[in-house]
Design a protein around this motif. Structure first.
Motif, PDB file in Angstrom:
ATOM      1  N   GLU A  97       0.832  -1.194   0.000  1.00  0.00           N
ATOM      2  CA  GLU A  97       0.000   0.000   0.000  1.00  0.00           C
ATOM      3  C   GLU A  97       0.870   1.249   0.000  1.00  0.00           C
ATOM      4  O   GLU A  97       1.936   1.271   0.609  1.00  0.00           O
ATOM      5  CB  GLU A  97      -0.913   0.052   1.224  1.00  0.00           C
ATOM      6  CG  GLU A  97      -1.987  -0.990   1.241  1.00  0.00           C
ATOM      7  CD  GLU A  97      -2.899  -0.848   2.443  1.00  0.00           C
ATOM      8  OE1 GLU A  97      -3.992  -1.419   2.376  1.00  0.00           O
ATOM      9  OE2 GLU A  97      -2.536  -0.176   3.417  1.00  0.00           O
ATOM     10  N   ILE A  98       0.380   2.267  -0.694  1.00  0.00           N
ATOM     11  CA  ILE A  98       1.016   3.571  -0.691  1.00  0.00           C
ATOM     12  C   ILE A  98       0.051   4.527  -0.005  1.00  0.00           C
ATOM     13  O   ILE A  98      -1.093   4.676  -0.434  1.00  0.00           O
ATOM     14  CB  ILE A  98       1.320   4.052  -2.119  1.00  0.00           C
ATOM     15  CG1 ILE A  98       2.268   3.080  -2.810  1.00  0.00           C
ATOM     16  CG2 ILE A  98       1.890   5.466  -2.104  1.00  0.00           C
ATOM     17  CD1 ILE A  98       2.457   3.350  -4.271  1.00  0.00           C
ATOM     18  N   SER A  99       0.479   5.151   1.068  1.00  0.00           N
ATOM     19  CA  SER A  99      -0.361   6.092   1.805  1.00  0.00           C
ATOM     20  C   SER A  99       0.120   7.509   1.540  1.00  0.00           C
ATOM     21  O   SER A  99       1.291   7.822   1.708  1.00  0.00           O
ATOM     22  CB  SER A  99      -0.293   5.827   3.308  1.00  0.00           C
ATOM     23  OG  SER A  99      -0.787   4.548   3.593  1.00  0.00           O
ATOM     24  N   ILE A 100      -0.805   8.344   1.119  1.00  0.00           N
ATOM     25  CA  ILE A 100      -0.521   9.753   0.896  1.00  0.00           C
ATOM     26  C   ILE A 100      -1.392  10.518   1.878  1.00  0.00           C
ATOM     27  O   ILE A 100      -2.606  10.641   1.689  1.00  0.00           O
ATOM     28  CB  ILE A 100      -0.831  10.163  -0.554  1.00  0.00           C
ATOM     29  CG1 ILE A 100      -0.098   9.242  -1.534  1.00  0.00           C
ATOM     30  CG2 ILE A 100      -0.469  11.611  -0.785  1.00  0.00           C
ATOM     31  CD1 ILE A 100      -0.622   9.287  -2.926  1.00  0.00           C
ATOM     32  N   LYS A 130       7.242   4.472  -6.868  1.00  0.00           N
ATOM     33  CA  LYS A 130       6.605   3.449  -6.039  1.00  0.00           C
ATOM     34  C   LYS A 130       5.697   2.526  -6.847  1.00  0.00           C
ATOM     35  O   LYS A 130       5.592   1.342  -6.546  1.00  0.00           O
ATOM     36  CB  LYS A 130       5.815   4.107  -4.911  1.00  0.00           C
ATOM     37  CG  LYS A 130       6.721   4.729  -3.873  1.00  0.00           C
ATOM     38  CD  LYS A 130       5.958   5.379  -2.758  1.00  0.00           C
ATOM     39  CE  LYS A 130       6.932   6.013  -1.776  1.00  0.00           C
ATOM     40  NZ  LYS A 130       6.247   6.714  -0.697  1.00  0.00           N
ATOM     41  N   LEU A 131       5.033   3.074  -7.871  1.00  0.00           N
ATOM     42  CA  LEU A 131       4.135   2.255  -8.685  1.00  0.00           C
ATOM     43  C   LEU A 131       4.806   1.709  -9.951  1.00  0.00           C
ATOM     44  O   LEU A 131       4.198   0.931 -10.680  1.00  0.00           O
ATOM     45  CB  LEU A 131       2.898   3.062  -9.084  1.00  0.00           C
ATOM     46  CG  LEU A 131       1.960   3.462  -7.961  1.00  0.00           C
ATOM     47  CD1 LEU A 131       0.832   4.338  -8.491  1.00  0.00           C
ATOM     48  CD2 LEU A 131       1.388   2.229  -7.284  1.00  0.00           C
ATOM     49  N   ASP A 133       7.763  10.575  -6.912  1.00  0.00           N
ATOM     50  CA  ASP A 133       7.639   9.605  -5.818  1.00  0.00           C
ATOM     51  C   ASP A 133       6.588   8.542  -6.146  1.00  0.00           C
ATOM     52  O   ASP A 133       6.818   7.347  -5.957  1.00  0.00           O
ATOM     53  CB  ASP A 133       7.274  10.309  -4.513  1.00  0.00           C
ATOM     54  CG  ASP A 133       8.399  11.170  -3.984  1.00  0.00           C
ATOM     55  OD1 ASP A 133       9.553  10.975  -4.411  1.00  0.00           O
ATOM     56  OD2 ASP A 133       8.116  12.052  -3.146  1.00  0.00           O
ATOM     57  N   ILE A 134       5.429   8.969  -6.623  1.00  0.00           N
ATOM     58  CA  ILE A 134       4.366   8.019  -6.988  1.00  0.00           C
ATOM     59  C   ILE A 134       4.827   7.131  -8.135  1.00  0.00           C
ATOM     60  O   ILE A 134       4.600   5.915  -8.134  1.00  0.00           O
ATOM     61  CB  ILE A 134       3.063   8.775  -7.370  1.00  0.00           C
ATOM     62  CG1 ILE A 134       2.511   9.510  -6.148  1.00  0.00           C
ATOM     63  CG2 ILE A 134       2.022   7.840  -7.952  1.00  0.00           C
ATOM     64  CD1 ILE A 134       2.090   8.607  -5.021  1.00  0.00           C
TER      65      ILE A 134
END
Length: 176
Positions: A8-11, A153-154, A149-150
């Motif tokens: 999971e990526i939390s923003i 990560k993706l 950054d996104i």
């Protein structure tokens, strides 16, 4: 202990400043005061015409105060669950939260652009022409860093759409 393989990526949005919280408290206080007046007048048993006038005033002024209280106190957090392909938008006001889930098949790319107000918005694109509006930034560098950054990560590409009609794919290999 279970092994959790979810990615999971939390923003998380930044916390509200003190003056925004004070303004929200003032608006919520006015709303509660007006609600108390309506309940007290109902208890007294007034005429129907006066009740309609009071309710009209309460709906207009109370609605205004409640909406602006939410505006100054609400935050929006985004959680991207890569393994389940779900985007969860969490709206938080104090200790209350509300989740909105969006099912995504595959993430394609992330883009940043300049809107008509001069801010830089970011979108996460998926399934051909569908996108998810993420955040707005005041500077191009902040929007670019967020997209980078996104993207890392993706493991997706970045599109620079700041100039109208001149969209540029950003090469991540040439970056520092």
């Amino acid at each position: 202990m279970k092994n959790n393989d979810k990615f999971e990526i939390s923003i998380l949005a930044k916390k509200r400043s003190w003056y925004e919280l004070v303004l929200a408290a003032v608006f919520y206080g006015i709303f509660i005061y007006l609600l108390g007046i309506v309940i007290y007048v109902l208890y007294l048993g007034i005429s129907f015409i006066l009740f309609i006038k009071l309710m009209t005033a309460f709906v207009s002024v109370g609605g205004f105060c409640f909406i602006y209280g939410l505006t100054f106190s609400a935050t929006r957090d985004i959680i991207i669950n890569v393994t389940d392909s779900v985007i969860i938008t969490r709206y938080v006001v104090g200790s209350f939260s509300y989740d909105v889930k969006s099912k995504v098949t595959e993430f394609e790319y992330v883009s940043f652009f300049q809107d008509k107000w001069g801010e830089y918005g970011t979108n996460l694109w998926y399934v051909k022409n569908r996108h998810y509006k993420m955040f707005s930034f005041e500077s191009k560098e902040a929007a670019y860093q967020f997209c980078l950054d996104i993207s890392n990560k993706l493991n997706i590409d970045i599109l620079d759409a700041t100039e109208r009609g001149n969209f540029v794919w950003v090469e991540k290999e040439n970056l520092k």
